[in-house]
Motif scaffolding. Structure first.
Motif, PDB file in Angstrom:
ATOM      1  N   GLU A   1     -16.893  33.450  -9.761  1.00 20.60           N
ATOM      2  CA  GLU A   1     -15.933  33.854  -8.732  1.00 20.60           C
ATOM      3  C   GLU A   1     -15.868  32.822  -7.611  1.00 20.60           C
ATOM      4  O   GLU A   1     -14.838  32.650  -6.972  1.00 20.60           O
ATOM      5  N   TYR A   2     -16.974  32.096  -7.404  1.00 23.35           N
ATOM      6  CA  TYR A   2     -17.071  31.188  -6.269  1.00 23.35           C
ATOM      7  C   TYR A   2     -17.158  29.705  -6.632  1.00 23.35           C
ATOM      8  O   TYR A   2     -16.707  28.868  -5.880  1.00 23.35           O
ATOM      9  N   VAL A   3     -17.781  29.394  -7.771  1.00 23.38           N
ATOM     10  CA  VAL A   3     -18.151  28.011  -8.080  1.00 23.38           C
ATOM     11  C   VAL A   3     -17.187  27.388  -9.086  1.00 23.38           C
ATOM     12  O   VAL A   3     -16.862  27.985 -10.113  1.00 23.38           O
ATOM     13  N   THR A   4     -16.763  26.164  -8.775  1.00 16.24           N
ATOM     14  CA  THR A   4     -15.916  25.370  -9.660  1.00 16.24           C
ATOM     15  C   THR A   4     -16.667  24.104 -10.040  1.00 16.24           C
ATOM     16  O   THR A   4     -17.239  23.438  -9.180  1.00 16.24           O
ATOM     17  N   VAL A   5     -16.667  23.778 -11.330  1.00 14.45           N
ATOM     18  CA  VAL A   5     -17.249  22.531 -11.814  1.00 14.45           C
ATOM     19  C   VAL A   5     -16.133  21.532 -12.029  1.00 14.45           C
ATOM     20  O   VAL A   5     -15.163  21.806 -12.748  1.00 14.45           O
ATOM     21  N   VAL A   6     -16.265  20.365 -11.393  1.00 15.44           N
ATOM     22  CA  VAL A   6     -15.306  19.269 -11.532  1.00 15.44           C
ATOM     23  C   VAL A   6     -15.993  18.205 -12.384  1.00 15.44           C
ATOM     24  O   VAL A   6     -17.023  17.659 -11.983  1.00 15.44           O
TER      25      VAL A   6
END
Length: 127
Positions: free
Chosen positions: A17-22
């Motif tokens: 819900e909070y973390v995005t992996v780039v």
């Protein structure tokens, strides 16, 4: 001199819900820095301020490339977010040590460890 192509691939995935992996792959330099800068700006503008930057497939980075990463950190911090890096190649890790950036960034050897760390950093996410 490079012209006509960009040797950098950037993709991202919301892993919680909070973390995005780039995920970044290729050469991060003067010519390719905008390819990373714009997605970071867009993610942050859309409220994705807990970012893992996976640099494990980055073959080369120059000062402009590192500047984009530092700029991303400043942007997420301005929105009370956090950033963690995944650095697996010794030559990049060495640059972080030599420049002192190792004291500025939370650096991990795996995406899983970085995601877990950021998950603990989200304010109010732990009832």
């Amino acid at each position: 001199m490079k012209q006509g192509w960009v040797d950098l691939k950037v993709s991202y995935e919301d892993v919680s819900e909070y973390v995005t992996v780039v995920t970044i792959a290729g050469e991060l330099d003067t010519y390719t820095a905008p390819v990373l800068r714009q997605p970071l700006v867009d993610l942050i503008n859309h409220g994705r301020v807990f970012l893992v930057l996976d640099l494990s497939a980055v073959d080369y980075a120059d000062s402009t490339g590192f500047g984009v990463v530092v700029g991303g950190l400043k942007r997420v911090r301005a929105h009370d977010g956090r950033m963690a890096l995944v650095v697996t190649q010794e030559r990049l890790a060495k640059v972080f040590r030599i420049t002192g950036l190792i004291r500025v960034f939370s650096i991990f050897g795996t995406v899983g460890a970085a995601v877990e760390f950021l998950g603990r950093e989200v304010p109010g996410a732990h009832g």
